[in-house]
Design an enzyme around this catalytic site. Structure first.
Site, PDB file in Angstrom:
ATOM      1  CB  CYS A 338      37.488  46.093  46.780  1.00 28.36           C
ATOM      2  SG  CYS A 338      36.718  47.694  47.131  1.00 28.36           S
ATOM      3  CG  HIS A 428      34.122  44.906  43.355  1.00 23.01           C
ATOM      4  ND1 HIS A 428      34.546  43.953  44.245  1.00 23.01           N
ATOM      5  CD2 HIS A 428      33.999  46.066  44.064  1.00 23.01           C
ATOM      6  CE1 HIS A 428      34.675  44.489  45.447  1.00 23.01           C
ATOM      7  NE2 HIS A 428      34.352  45.769  45.363  1.00 23.01           N
TER       8      HIS A 428
END
Length: 504
Positions: A338, A428
């Protein structure tokens, strides 16, 4: 059985989240239809729910303890700090504003009504709702705007179980003082105490607990022992201190260990991504803030961030950026997730999160990122090298251009970038896909020259999580007066509890 309970804490990180998870799991094992609830959370560790929003990770874990899918109903208000003074305000799973402490007040009336409605809806649907407070109920300077502690307890007439962490020292004074500083009407709802993280002979603590009952008129329902077996799905980043290990490293299956340095960013977000690695035997994961700790690591993980540009500057200021560049030249493994993925690129255009405009990235991947006002919040699934994977995305940054090949093929299209031993992705939870994690760790070990490293074939992250939830329930059943706890949930706060006064 029907009722509700609020679990409050004398401090942040006193153990509220794990106590709620343990009570929920215990009740669910008894066949009780139970749900968790946290009116307002402040955390950068969040997950995407089945209904398409984001909530605090602790409430997702508590939902699983109940046998439920995570839902925005369980955490209707989430604050995600982006700096010391401002936080992103997420309401029912959707980011609606960026607020400071003062301008947050203009939302309070609507949020108070929203929270009350959500809790009432859950109580109508489930037999029991176990609520978690936020911070400490003794923050009397914030009492008028409180949504999650005594404000919630008063609005819904909830009995309150007050948890204190004995590891911090002075727990008896914390418990007494928390009650005493409250207004009399709030004191009437504080119905009992629970001691967390006790080490040693509990009989040595008993005289103090007896005296606490004499002074307050409130019983201690239990003393939970300390155990280092509880570590997965941490509530926030308080535990991710520099040089701290993640989990409990187990001996390797093969002859070599694999060491992982996870960079502890100042505004770290979703730090729990590395916990899947720590579940593996022979993988030792440690949080680091010093560039020297990267030198002997087989893998460096650059995690997510709630303030990507600011944390990128911190990497440069600390010398970690230079250490990462040296690793890349040597072909040594790096994973960015991310915000960490975005930092690995050549250029970040950010007029949304920091307002900094065009910023040079680390240049380790051929990648350009632009931050969009609309936030990507979704679950996603697909495959990597033919292996099924799944996870979730929470980010403003979007890929404008990538000259490196993608390594994940998701339902939404190609995702992530790879160059030699450098991997990056917005996804994630990717490493919780067990078959993929094993295959990828073999690649990492080969790139790191750890020819004696071998992965176990029976490790399940979901299984580890379930075992920890069962351990929590076991601790509650063994060390807490569950009959008293049940009566408290069903009957509410006892009548006419003593009112304590603070001496002058």
């Amino acid at each position: 059985m029907r009722g509700a309970l609020l679990v409050a804490g004398t401090t942040s990180d006193a153990g509220k989240s794990v106590v709620v998870a343990g009570i929920c799991r215990m009740l669910a094992r008894q066949g009780v239809r139970v749900a968790p609830f946290k009116a307002q959370n402040m955390s950068n560790n969040s997950v995407v729910t089945l209904d398409g929003g984001e909530i605090g990770r602790a409430q997702a874990l508590q939902a699983r303890a109940c046998g439920l899918e995570p839902s925005v109903r369980f955490n209707p208000v989430l604050l995600k700090p982006g700096s010391d003074r401002r936080s992103q305000l997420v309401v029912r799973g959707t980011a609606i504003d960026t607020v400071g402490a003062r301008d947050y007040f203009r939302h309070r009336t609507r949020l108070r009504e929203l929270v009350a409605d959500e809790l009432a809806s859950l109580r109508a649907e489930f037999d029991v709702v176990i609520c978690e407070g936020a911070g400490s109920p003794a923050e009397i300077n914030l009492r008028d705007t409180d949504l999650a502690n005594m404000g919630l307890a008063q609005a819904a007439r909830l009995p309150v179980l007050l948890v204190g962490d004995i590891d911090r020292g002075g727990v008896l004074a914390h418990l007494f003082g928390t009650v005493a500083i409250l207004e009399p009407e709030d004191q009437q709802l504080i119905s009992g105490f629970l001691i967390n993280k006790f080490r040693g002979d509990v009989e040595l603590l008993t005289p103090g607990l007896d005296r606490l009952t004499e002074l307050t008129g409130r019983p201690t329902l239990g003393v939970l022992p300390y155990t280092d077996e509880l570590w997965i799905d941490a509530e926030d980043s308080l535990g991710t201190v520099a040089d701290a290990p993640v989990g409990r490293p187990r001996p390797p299956v093969g002859t070599d260990w694999l060491t992982v340095a996870a960079i502890r960013l100042p505004r770290i977000s979703n730090s729990t991504d590395v916990e899947a690695l720590a579940c593996e035997p022979g993988v030792a994961v440690r949080w680091v803030t010093d560039p020297s700790r990267l030198a002997d690591a087989d893998l460096v993980v650059l995690p997510g961030s709630k303030s990507t540009v600011s944390d990128l500057e911190w990497l440069r200021r600390t010398g970690i950026a230079a250490a990462l560049a040296d690793r890349a030249k040597a072909g040594r493994p790096i994973l960015g997730v991310c915000g960490g993925y975005q930092m690995l690129g050549r250029r970040i255009l950010d007029r949304v999160e920091s307002g900094a405009g065009a910023v040079a990235g680390l240049g380790l991947l051929d990648l350009d990122i632009e931050f969009a006002a609309a936030k990507t919040v979704c679950r996603n699934a697909g495959a990597a090298a033919g292996i099924p994977v799944r996870g979730y995305e929470i980010h403003h940054g979007r890929v404008l251009r990538s000259g490196d090949p993608s390594w994940l093929r998701l339902e939404s299209g190609p995702e992530g970038s790879v160059r030699e031993a450098i991997w990056g992705t917005h996804l994630h939870g990717l490493l919780e896909s067990d078959d993929f994690r094993r295959a990828w760790l073999r690649q990492v070990a080969a790139a790191a020259g750890r020819t004696g490293f071998a992965v176990a074939e029976d490790v399940s992250v979901a299984g580890v999580r379930a075992a920890q939830l069962d351990l929590l329930a076991d601790l509650i059943e063994k060390h807490v007066d569950t009959d008293r706890l049940t009566r408290l949930i069903e009957s509410g706060a006892p009548d006419r509890l003593p009112t304590l006064t603070v001496g002058h």
